[in-house]
Design a protein around this motif. Structure first.
Motif: not given
Length: 521
Positions: A450-476
């Motif tokens: 996985f590529d830590p700089t990538v958040s979507t696609g086949a090489r997306a790092c789960p940590f990076t994807t989940l980081y942005w998803d975490f902020l989206l889910r808990h933004e408010a």
């Protein structure tokens, strides 16, 4: 029934292995006796790994030997003894009926569950249970409770400064040594591309006959438990713990601060102290460990930045989490501020995952029963929080796998600091980061698919994807947290299409993660 009833039966738990403990203050070998028990319950109420089980059993059996050599009567219940009921409550009940003591005594336990169980037994038999303060700490729980009443919100930094001033540690003429309370700018650097250089070997102790017997018994009795004892070599006695302390101070403390947050594949030990199991078993006291580090600085053998970083862990965090635990229990274990609902992934018990950082941290944990604080906080803990695992399950895992895991210290660090389940009591913000942090602080990402700089696609790092998803889910929820302003500003740069892509990628990853269910209450 004994011919002469005991004045007092002194209970010694597996994390109270100190001849100078407060429970022995007025101990009279002619009238008193010690009671110790190995019970299956303590290895199965969470699915404890073999290294954790072996550390407690081995240290307990060595301590029994130490007490007996002093002429102290020890009533010791071993796992293999006929009639061992398997639970602490029933074992103590059997001992009371057999020995008929007039009273029970002990140093205050570090586990609310155990304290509650022992009090119930004493109450049932109408025996006084005398609890004395645990002198292994600088402070008492009462002192922390007083501090908590006058400090809102609670913050470790204020407690740490108060403790430094109160005990005169790293202080000069009423001010912090070096003019600053912390040296984070000097500490917490990565190793760079070259990696760690000339790392001193850890202090390890070849198993003696007692420890070898424990290893054999654990491998047989707990064969289905995770973990390995092939490299087991932890300190089992106070002399060994003192040697480990001396070796750390002389060999690794000088470089501890600089690299305390760095990680590297196949380098589990690095410059860390490896003293937490000895501290939590009470083979060492917090005071002597802190003093040894301060003495090294005063003698010019270790820089102030490293010493302060180490002292902060003992005098600051360790005392703070104990206070949080005892002032918040029993309800603390149920805290779930982020409303996480997922099961713990099955690979936490095997290390079988394509994510190189998790594979390394979990594999090391299962092999040695050890991982340092950043591997726990910013790899295994970070992933669980961003995935949305129930905090109580994460707590059970940490309590089960580490040789230094005693509930008073493990639970607040896991539920509060790692999972943010207490809503900011332990830490002022969620410790959330993308794969870029792990890439900066380690070499884990270099061999990962996985590529830590990538958040979507086949090489997306789960940590990076989940980081942005975490902020989206808990933004408010996070908008009112001043320490989350910058991450949320970065989140604003994502347009609607990018946000949806992150959500979809996170959902795909969660669907791919299997879980294992265990009935643990």
């Amino acid at each position: 029934m004994t011919e002469t009833p005991l004045r007092r039966l002194v209970i010694v738990l597996g994390d109270q292995l100190d001849e100078q403990a407060s429970a022995f203050d007025d101990f009279d070998p002619a009238q008193d006796a010690v009671w110790m028990a190995e019970v299956t319950e303590e290895s199965t109420h969470v699915w404890s790994t073999k290294p954790r089980i072996a550390v407690f059993l081995g240290a307990m059996r060595h301590f029994r030997q130490t007490l007996v050599a002093r002429g102290i009567t020890v009533h010791y219940l071993a796992l293999s003894d006929a009639g061992n009921p398997g639970t602490l409550q029933t074992a103590l009940t059997d001992a009371i009926l057999a020995l008929q003591p007039r009273a029970l005594g002990m140093t205050a336990p570090g586990d609310w569950r155990v304290l509650h169980a022992l009090r119930e037994v004493a109450r049932h038999h109408q025996l006084p249970l005398h609890l004395s303060d645990d002198r292994h700490f600088f402070s008492t729980v009462r002192e922390f409770a007083d501090h908590a009443r006058t400090h809102r919100p609670l913050r470790m930094e204020y407690w740490y400064r108060e403790m430094r001033q109160r005990f005169g540690i790293l202080m000069e003429r009423g001010k912090p040594a070096g003019g600053r309370w912390n040296f984070d700018t000097e500490n917490r650097k990565s190793f760079g591309k070259a990696g760690p250089q000339d790392v001193p070997p850890p202090t390890r102790f070849a198993p003696d006959a007692i420890t070898a017997g424990v290893i054999d018994e654990v491998n047989t009795r707990f064969a289905d438990h995770p973990g390995s004892l092939a490299s087991f070599a932890w300190p089992m006695t106070r002399p060994q713990a003192l040697q480990a302390l001396q070796d750390f101070v002389s060999q690794r403390l000088p470089d501890f601060g600089t690299h305390q947050d760095a990680m590297w594949t196949h380098e589990p030990w690095l410059y860390h102290s490896h003293l937490s199991s000895s501290l939590n078993l009470k083979l060492l006291t917090a005071r002597e460990v802190v003093q040894a580090a301060v003495d090294a600085w005063q003698a010019g053998q270790a820089p102030l930045a490293s010493v302060e970083g180490f002292v902060r862990q003992i005098l600051g965090w360790r005392e703070y989490v104990r206070g949080v635990y005892w002032t918040q229990m029993p309800g603390y274990v149920d805290r779930n501020e982020l409303q996480a609902t997922r099961d713990l992934p099955a690979f936490y018990w095997t290390g079988d995952t394509d994510m190189a950082c998790l594979r390394a941290a979990i594999g090391q944990t299962l092999e040695h029963g050890y991982a340092h604080h950043i591997q726990r906080l910013m790899v295994t803990g970070l992933y669980a929080m961003m995935l949305g695992v129930r905090p109580r399950e994460v707590h059970y895992w940490y309590l089960a796998v580490y040789v230094d895991a005693v509930e008073w210290v493990e639970m607040p660090n896991t539920l509060g600091m790692s999972q943010y389940a207490d809503g900011g009591l332990m830490g002022s913000k969620p410790y959330v980061a993308s794969g870029r942090y792990i890439d900066r602080m380690s070499n884990y990402c270099k061999g990962c698919r996985f590529d830590p700089t990538v958040s979507t696609g086949a090489r997306a790092c789960p940590f990076t994807t989940l980081y942005w998803d975490f902020l989206l889910r808990h933004e408010a929820r996070l908008q009112t947290n001043e320490r989350m302003i910058m991450p949320l500003k970065h989140l604003e740069r994502l347009d609607a299409e990018q946000r949806e892509a992150v959500r979809m990628q996170a959902d795909l990853h969660r669907a791919s993660v299997g879980a294992i269910e265990r009935d643990q209450d």
